[in-house]
Scaffold this motif. Structure first.
Motif, PDB file in Angstrom:
ATOM      1  N   GLY A  55       0.787  -1.225   0.000  1.00  0.00           N
ATOM      2  CA  GLY A  55       0.000   0.000   0.000  1.00  0.00           C
ATOM      3  C   GLY A  55       0.818   1.273   0.000  1.00  0.00           C
ATOM      4  N   THR A  58       0.063   2.836  -5.315  1.00  0.00           N
ATOM      5  CA  THR A  58      -1.177   2.260  -5.848  1.00  0.00           C
ATOM      6  C   THR A  58      -0.919   1.761  -7.270  1.00  0.00           C
ATOM      7  N   PHE A  71      -8.020  -3.486  -0.617  1.00  0.00           N
ATOM      8  CA  PHE A  71      -7.053  -2.649   0.087  1.00  0.00           C
ATOM      9  C   PHE A  71      -6.558  -1.494  -0.775  1.00  0.00           C
ATOM     10  N   SER A  72      -6.156  -1.772  -2.007  1.00  0.00           N
ATOM     11  CA  SER A  72      -5.545  -0.745  -2.861  1.00  0.00           C
ATOM     12  C   SER A  72      -6.538   0.315  -3.313  1.00  0.00           C
ATOM     13  N   GLU A  74      -8.890   1.671  -1.324  1.00  0.00           N
ATOM     14  CA  GLU A  74      -9.318   2.517  -0.213  1.00  0.00           C
ATOM     15  C   GLU A  74      -8.655   3.892  -0.305  1.00  0.00           C
ATOM     16  N   ARG A  79      -6.347   3.348   3.999  1.00  0.00           N
ATOM     17  CA  ARG A  79      -5.326   2.408   3.562  1.00  0.00           C
ATOM     18  C   ARG A  79      -4.154   2.420   4.538  1.00  0.00           C
ATOM     19  N   ARG A  83      -2.880  -0.696   6.558  1.00  0.00           N
ATOM     20  CA  ARG A  83      -1.484  -1.085   6.373  1.00  0.00           C
ATOM     21  C   ARG A  83      -0.823  -1.323   7.726  1.00  0.00           C
TER      22      ARG A  83
END
Length: 224
Positions: A55, A58, A71-72, A74, A79, A83
């Motif tokens: 993270g 991106t 996750f990526s 957000e 994030r 993380r």
């Protein structure tokens, strides 16, 4: 259970004639209890992939999932929180805070999380990594192997589900390098982590469940 997954992930830098495709379309996953190595020459895209999984960057296209959550995709604030909660980083340089002793390296994690140190938990982890006896020592007092063991303790202290190790043994002699890899393998299995280790040293991959090769931005599984 897949703890980390990349779906059609790619990364480009620049645009037009200066565009560089650092990472080509990548599909990749690591399950709980799985220790994976990524090998390949310098500049092949290994660290780019690791920073995207962590993270810190991106992807240009595609997405990274942690526990099946996007996750990526957000926003940066969320994030960053995810993380810190889900990912433990171990780097080539141990990145310990020079003015904090071993015990206080862990207290720093509590300060960031705004939680209290569980002494029993901390003692158990430091003992397991054979650095409890060094709890009052500062990074400058430690050997390279000791510093990396403390860095591993700090990475594991908040119980992340994913461990990302970027050339964690590059500054160590062979004996200490094998020791660090043994620790990572043991912690991955015993605590059911998903661990990804980027390395250029193929001597260190015997303990890994899978080995991937990165070349010119393309990731492929190496057949055993």
């Amino acid at each position: 259970m897949k703890l980390i997954e990349c779906k059609n992930v790619s990364k480009r830098f620049g645009e037009g004639r200066t565009e560089i495709e650092a990472l080509k379309e990548t599909n990749f996953s690591v399950e709980a209890g799985e220790f994976v190595a990524i090998i390949g020459p310098s500049g092949s895209g290994k660290s780019t992939l690791l920073t995207i999984i962590g993270g810190l960057q991106t992807p240009t296209e595609g997405k990274v999932l942690i526990r099946n959550n996007p996750f990526s995709e957000e926003e940066e604030k969320k994030r960053a929180a995810l993380r810190f909660k889900e990912i433990g980083f171990i780097l080539q340089a141990s990145n310990l805070v020079p003015f904090l002793n071993v015990r206080d390296q862990l207290r720093l994690v509590n300060k960031v999380e705004k939680t209290k140190m569980e002494k029993e938990q901390a003692d158990s982890l430091l003992e397991e990594l054979d650095v409890l006896r060094l709890e009052k020592s500062y990074p400058s007092d430690l050997s390279g192997g000791e510093r990396q063991r403390v860095a591993i303790a700090r990475a594991l202290y908040h119980d992340p589900s994913v461990i990302l190790a970027d050339e964690p043994t590059a500054s160590l002699d062979s004996e200490r390098a094998f020791e660090v890899v043994d620790i990572l393998a043991r912690e991955t299995k015993s605590k059911q982590k998903a661990t990804i280790m980027v390395t250029h040293d193929e001597r260190l991959i015997d303990k890994c469940d899978k080995v991937y090769v990165m070349k010119d931005g393309t990731l492929t599984l190496r057949e055993s």
